[in-house]
Design a protein around this motif. Structure first.
Motif, mmCIF file in Angstrom:
data_model
loop_
_atom_site.group_PDB
_atom_site.id
_atom_site.type_symbol
_atom_site.label_atom_id
_atom_site.label_comp_id
_atom_site.label_asym_id
_atom_site.label_seq_id
_atom_site.Cartn_x
_atom_site.Cartn_y
_atom_site.Cartn_z
ATOM 1 N N SER A 20 0.829 -1.205 0.000
ATOM 2 C CA SER A 20 0.000 0.000 0.000
ATOM 3 C C SER A 20 0.864 1.256 0.000
ATOM 4 O O SER A 20 2.082 1.183 0.225
ATOM 5 N N SER A 21 0.237 2.398 -0.176
ATOM 6 C CA SER A 21 0.979 3.665 -0.182
ATOM 7 C C SER A 21 1.558 3.967 1.208
ATOM 8 O O SER A 21 2.486 4.749 1.342
ATOM 9 N N ASP A 22 0.998 3.340 2.254
ATOM 10 C CA ASP A 22 1.536 3.510 3.603
ATOM 11 C C ASP A 22 2.702 2.553 3.866
ATOM 12 O O ASP A 22 3.269 2.548 4.960
ATOM 13 N N GLY A 23 3.019 1.675 2.911
ATOM 14 C CA GLY A 23 4.135 0.758 3.051
ATOM 15 C C GLY A 23 3.768 -0.611 3.590
ATOM 16 O O GLY A 23 4.623 -1.471 3.736
ATOM 17 N N ASP A 24 2.493 -0.826 3.903
ATOM 18 C CA ASP A 24 2.086 -2.139 4.418
ATOM 19 C C ASP A 24 2.016 -3.154 3.280
ATOM 20 O O ASP A 24 1.600 -2.834 2.172
ATOM 21 N N ILE A 50 4.024 -5.927 -5.808
ATOM 22 C CA ILE A 50 3.332 -4.881 -6.560
ATOM 23 C C ILE A 50 3.079 -3.665 -5.692
ATOM 24 O O ILE A 50 2.247 -3.714 -4.775
ATOM 25 N N PRO A 51 3.772 -2.587 -5.938
ATOM 26 C CA PRO A 51 3.568 -1.372 -5.145
ATOM 27 C C PRO A 51 2.364 -0.591 -5.678
ATOM 28 O O PRO A 51 2.244 -0.402 -6.889
ATOM 29 N N ASP A 56 -4.171 3.575 -0.181
ATOM 30 C CA ASP A 56 -3.680 3.494 1.205
ATOM 31 C C ASP A 56 -4.117 2.179 1.857
ATOM 32 O O ASP A 56 -4.912 1.417 1.281
ATOM 33 N N THR A 57 -3.601 1.903 3.043
ATOM 34 C CA THR A 57 -3.832 0.616 3.701
ATOM 35 C C THR A 57 -5.313 0.379 3.967
ATOM 36 O O THR A 57 -5.836 -0.707 3.715
#
Lengths: 167, 422
Positions: A20-24, A50-51, A56-57
């Motif tokens: 996710s965009s939050d890095g999760d 896959i980024p 977001d999460t």
């Protein structure tokens, strides 16, 4: 003969990671994720991590929930899926807009259809003012101009009470 | 302040396309961008063809009532819900009610949700109007430039409503057949005019076909991909198809299906195909109908199925959902839906007046299509008032001071209509 079919026969499922965009990171079976056209194309290009910079999460969790449920779809659980969909679209407009933007970006056609229909159903009886608030649109008419546009179809503004609420 | 970004354009479009016409007309007030979007021809077209915009049955029911020595007509236009449960009379929604009109002759269409309405039958009196029930727009057409001589007598006429795909213009073609020099050798003459909604004017045409051919009105609209079609029958009783191309404004003729001349036939649309229904209507239990469909590329006809409705004496009124048929029942004056696969009959809840040819059944989808392209629209909102004015609603308290008798022709025979002047 084909290696992909033999892997599923032996129960070895190909896994993918969504970030996710939050890095999760979320690990999921490829068979679930390929409902999403954008990811499917990336998988075909050989990616396994896959980024998703635009998701977001919170939104991604919901989307994964949707994809997992819809991957279970068979002839016999249509009613169950219908009820799931009904619950799924119950969130606030803000959440629905986040979800529909993500579904659009990820090209999950079934989810896009579900969300756009639910938003349309929910705004159908709203007042003009409520729709402006919900879509965060500022009124760019002068009072005179707005009056003129109203007069084009006066009856459409007089068909009973319109819903002023924002949910 | 809220910092939420508005949705991307394609999502706003995706959502708005799912809304009914009435909500969209209201949401034109949201902002200038939505106004432009909802008014754009591409939006209007996508909205019309969207899967949410389901076809429904629209029924126009004309009745005559005697008030002393006068005859007063009444018209009710109603919509039937899109889902009709077999055996259950659907709840209809009235969209137009004209309780006492001095005249109403016919309604034709729909093309893109637009209808053509007519009052009066003879000579210069005939008036036409275009009507969009969903946007409640109504537009009376200017008089057509037929040069009618005093010795002409109306024999027949047909309309075709269509869309010129190239110039994005709604057009009405009007064919009239007059007999001149009555009492001597008869000379039926064919005249035709075409109306353009962009120009709001008529143009004379030269129809090059024999006046001895009789064109018949379709069951429903028979406009398809820029062309309007009529069923034609010559002195030899052979069925053929006449057409009018809305773009080139040319008449054409083509072969009809091979149908014995003693059979009754009528054209309609069934899905996206020109269809001919042929049979021996009216007979209780034993009527047999053949459904023929035209292949548009080859111009050839195929018989796709045969229906033998197990019902009492009736008259066919149209199709619903491809295979179901609508009949009026002679004895009870009901309108019913017949499902040939289950033989189930569903009463649609209309009481018809079979003394007058006054029932029209259409497959209708609502549309944002504007009638008045390029014509000033301001102050034209109240279509109901305009329609009432057009059809000359007679107020309850209007006392007839002078009665003028006129004869108007209906489907089978003549009757006298009296008109009141105040």
């Amino acid at each position: 003969m084909a290696s992909s079919s033999s892997s599923s026969k032996t129960g070895l499922k190909k896994m993918l990671t969504l970030k996710s965009s939050d890095g999760d990171e979320f690990e999921l079976e490829e068979s679930i994720v390929i409902q999403c056209q954008t990811i499917k194309h990336m998988v075909e290009d050989g990616f396994s991590l896959i980024p998703l910079q635009n998701v977001d999460t919170k939104t991604l969790t919901k989307i994964i929930e949707y994809m997992k449920k819809h991957a279970e779809k068979t002839e016999s659980n249509k009613e169950e899926i219908k009820n799931f969909n009904k619950e799924f679209v119950k969130g606030s407009f803000d959440d629905q807009f986040e979800l529909v933007s993500a579904a659009n970006y990820l090209h999950i056609n079934g989810l896009m259809d579900l969300l756009c229909q639910s938003i349309a159903d929910r705004i159908n009886n709203k007042s003009v003012r409520a729709v402006r608030e919900i879509f965060n649109i500022s009124n760019d008419y002068t009072p005179d101009e707005e009056e003129k546009v109203r007069d084009e179809h006066k009856w459409a503004h007089e068909g009973g009470e319109f819903d002023e609420s924002l949910d | 302040m809220d910092d939420r970004c508005p949705l991307p354009e394609d999502l706003v479009l995706n959502i708005l396309l799912r809304l009914p016409v009435e909500s969209l007309l209201r949401f034109k007030c949201v902002c200038k961008h939505w106004y432009a979007l909802i008014k754009s021809p591409s939006f209007i077209e996508k909205h019309f063809h969207h899967k949410n915009n389901c076809a429904r049955l629209l029924v126009c029911n004309l009745k005559v009532a005697h008030e002393g020595h006068t005859i007063v007509k009444s018209v009710v236009v109603s919509l039937v819900p899109e889902k009709i449960v077999p055996g259950v009379t659907p709840e209809q929604k009235t969209i137009l009610q004209l309780p006492r009109v001095s005249d109403f002759t016919c309604v034709a269409g729909p093309v893109d949700g637009l209808f053509l309405v007519q009052k009066k039958f003879y000579g210069d009196d005939v008036c036409l109007g275009l009507w969009n029930p969903a946007t409640r727009e109504f537009w009376p057409l200017p008089p057509a430039p037929f040069e009618i001589e005093f010795f002409f007598s109306d024999h027949d006429h047909q309309f075709g409503l269509g869309f010129d795909l190239l110039t994005q213009d709604y057009k009405v073609v009007w064919i009239r057949v007059f007999w001149d020099e009555p009492g001597q050798s008869v000379h039926p003459q064919v005249y035709a005019c075409v109306y353009s909604s962009c120009d709001n004017s008529w143009k004379k045409l030269t129809p090059e076909f024999n006046a001895s051919c009789t064109l018949s009105a379709p069951l429903d609209s028979t406009y398809l991909n820029g062309v309007y079609y009529w069923l034609s029958r010559g002195r030899d009783e052979i069925y053929s198809i006449r057409s009018f191309d809305m773009g080139s404004e040319q008449f054409g003729e083509m072969q009809g299906p091979d149908i014995p001349s003693e059979l009754w036939g009528s054209l309609t649309l069934r899905g996206d195909s020109l269809t001919m229904l042929a049979g021996d209507p009216g007979k209780p239990m034993t009527s047999i109908y053949d459904v023929w469909v035209m292949n548009q590329e080859e111009g050839s006809w195929y018989k796709i199925h045969t229906v033998q409705p197990q019902i009492v004496a009736h008259w066919p009124r149209g199709f619903w959902e491809n295979d179901k048929m609508i009949f009026e029942i002679n004895e009870t004056s009901q309108l019913v839906l017949y499902d040939p696969t289950t033989s189930e009959v569903t009463d649609l809840g209309f009481q018809l007046d079979l003394s007058i040819a006054g029932c029209w059944v259409f497959n209708y989808k609502e549309s944002l299509a504007p009638i008045k392209r390029g014509i000033e629209t301001q102050g034209q909102d109240n279509a109901v008032e305009q329609i009432e004015h057009f059809f000359d609603i007679i107020p309850i308290d209007r006392k007839p001071l002078l009665t003028v008798r006129r004869t108007i022709r209906i489907k089978s025979g003549f009757f006298v209509q009296t008109r009141n002047f105040v």
